[in-house]
Design an enzyme around this catalytic site. Sequence first.
Site, short mmCIF file in Angstrom:
data_model
loop_
_atom_site.label_atom_id
_atom_site.label_comp_id
_atom_site.label_asym_id
_atom_site.label_seq_id
_atom_site.Cartn_x
_atom_site.Cartn_y
_atom_site.Cartn_z
N HIS A 110 0.81 -1.09 0.08
CA HIS A 110 -0.04 -0.07 -0.02
C HIS A 110 0.83 1.22 0.06
O HIS A 110 0.26 2.31 -0.38
CB HIS A 110 -0.89 0.01 1.21
CG HIS A 110 -1.87 -0.82 1.14
ND1 HIS A 110 -2.04 -2.21 1.68
CD2 HIS A 110 -3.33 -1.03 0.57
CE1 HIS A 110 -2.94 -2.83 1.54
NE2 HIS A 110 -3.83 -2.07 0.93
N ASP A 182 -4.82 -5.45 -8.11
CA ASP A 182 -5.00 -5.05 -6.73
C ASP A 182 -5.19 -3.43 -7.04
O ASP A 182 -5.00 -3.12 -8.03
CB ASP A 182 -3.54 -5.18 -6.01
CG ASP A 182 -4.04 -5.22 -4.61
OD1 ASP A 182 -4.94 -4.99 -4.28
OD2 ASP A 182 -3.05 -5.59 -3.73
#
Length: 420
Positions: A110, A182
Site C-alpha cells: 500500500h 490489486d
Amino acid sequence: GDVTRIAHLAGSPYPGNAALGAVDDAALTAAVHQALGQDLAALGINVNLAPSVDVNTAADNPVIGIRSFGSDPDLVARHAAAAVRGLQAAGVAACAKHFPGHGSTSADSHHGIVTVQASLDLLRRRDLPPFSAAIAAGVRGVMPGHLRVPELTGDAPATLSAAALNGLLRGELGFTGVIISDALEMRAVSDLYGIPEAAVLAVAAGTDLLCFGRDAAEDSYLAVRRALSEAVASGRLPAERLAEAQQNVARLRDWLAGAGPDPADPSAGRPGAHVGLVAARRAVRASAAPGPLADPVVVELGAQENIAVGDVPWGLRPWVPAASIQRVPAGLAVSAATAVAGEALTRAAGRPLIVVVRDAHRYPAVRAVVSELAAARPDMVVLEMGLPLWVPPAGVHLATYGAARANAQAAAEVLGLARA
C-alpha cells in the site's frame, strides 16, 4: 476476520484465515466461507476479493499476518482450496491473492513497491502451491500483487508483468479465469507510474479487471478510461487484448448467472453465521486454564492498523465495563512502558489482570509493558489477538489468531466474561 467491510461497526462474526489455519479443518474452512458467501449473495455482491492465499513466512510482515492461513505451503494450499469451494458454493466468485505471494515480505505494498527476494525455484516450492490448489478448485479470479520478483518480473511489479501473468499464471499454472488487479491507487504502482499509466500497463500485461479502492475519485476512473482509449489509438495497447479481457469477464458473468443456490431459498442449506463462532472457539489456544476472573482490569495495548484491515472494533470491551479498561494507543514508545505498566498495576491492585495485545512480536514497547507486568503479576492473563509468535515470560497465555468479534467472544467465554 479482522478485514471486514460489511461488519465494520462491530467486527466480523467470522474468524479470519489464521484462526482457520490453526484449527486446520478444511471442511470447517469451507463452511465458514460458504456462510460468508451467502451473506454477500444476500446483499447482491457476487465477487469476493478473497481469499488471501499468501504463505506468511515473514514474522514481521505488516500487511498479511493473520490474513494468511499460515506459514506452511501445504496447509495454506488445503485451506485455499476449501475457501474457494465454500465461497463458490454460495454463488460468489472467489479471487485468490496476492499472486505470486506476498507472505515473505516485510513491507506493505500500500505504501511502496515490495520486492520478493526469491528464486523461481523457491517461489514454486513455497508460494505457488496455494495458487495451484485454488486453480484446481476452480477459482474464478486471481489477483496479482504489486510485488517485484526480480527473476520473474525484472523491475516491474507482477501486476504489470506479462511474464508473471501470461507466462507463469496462465501458461505454467494453467489459469483460465479473470485476472483482477490489486487497487491501482496503492503507492507501489501509483507513485511510480501514475494511476492511468499503471492501468494501461496492467491491461497490456494480461489484467482483465481493474480495481480501484474506496478513496479513488471518479476523475481517476475517467482518466484511466481516456488512457486506455488513447493507448489503443496509438497502438501501444492492442485492441485484441481488450477483446480478450472482455471475453474473460463475459465468461465470469455467465458463470455468475448460473452459479450457486438461491440465497432466498430456505432449502439452500445455509451453514449460518454461528459457524463463525464455532470456528473461533476451536481456534483458541491457552497455556493453562485461567483462574477466577471476577471484575478484572483489562489493559489493551494497541497495534498499528494497516490499510487493508482499517479501523475495526476489537478487544474485550463488549464484555467488560468501560471503566475497567485501560486502552493504550498504538505507537507507544519503549520509554513509556514503565509508566503504562505502573498505571495498570495500580488500577489492578486486588483484582485480576488481563492484558490484550495484537502481534506483540512486532512491537518492542508492547513486549516491554507485558514483561514488566509479568514480573509483578505472574498471575495475569495475556490475550494475544494476532499471531502468537512471542510468549510472555509469565502468566496464562491465550491466543485467538485474530481480533474479529467472533475471536473476542470466544476468548471472553474462556475467560468467564461471556456465556458460551
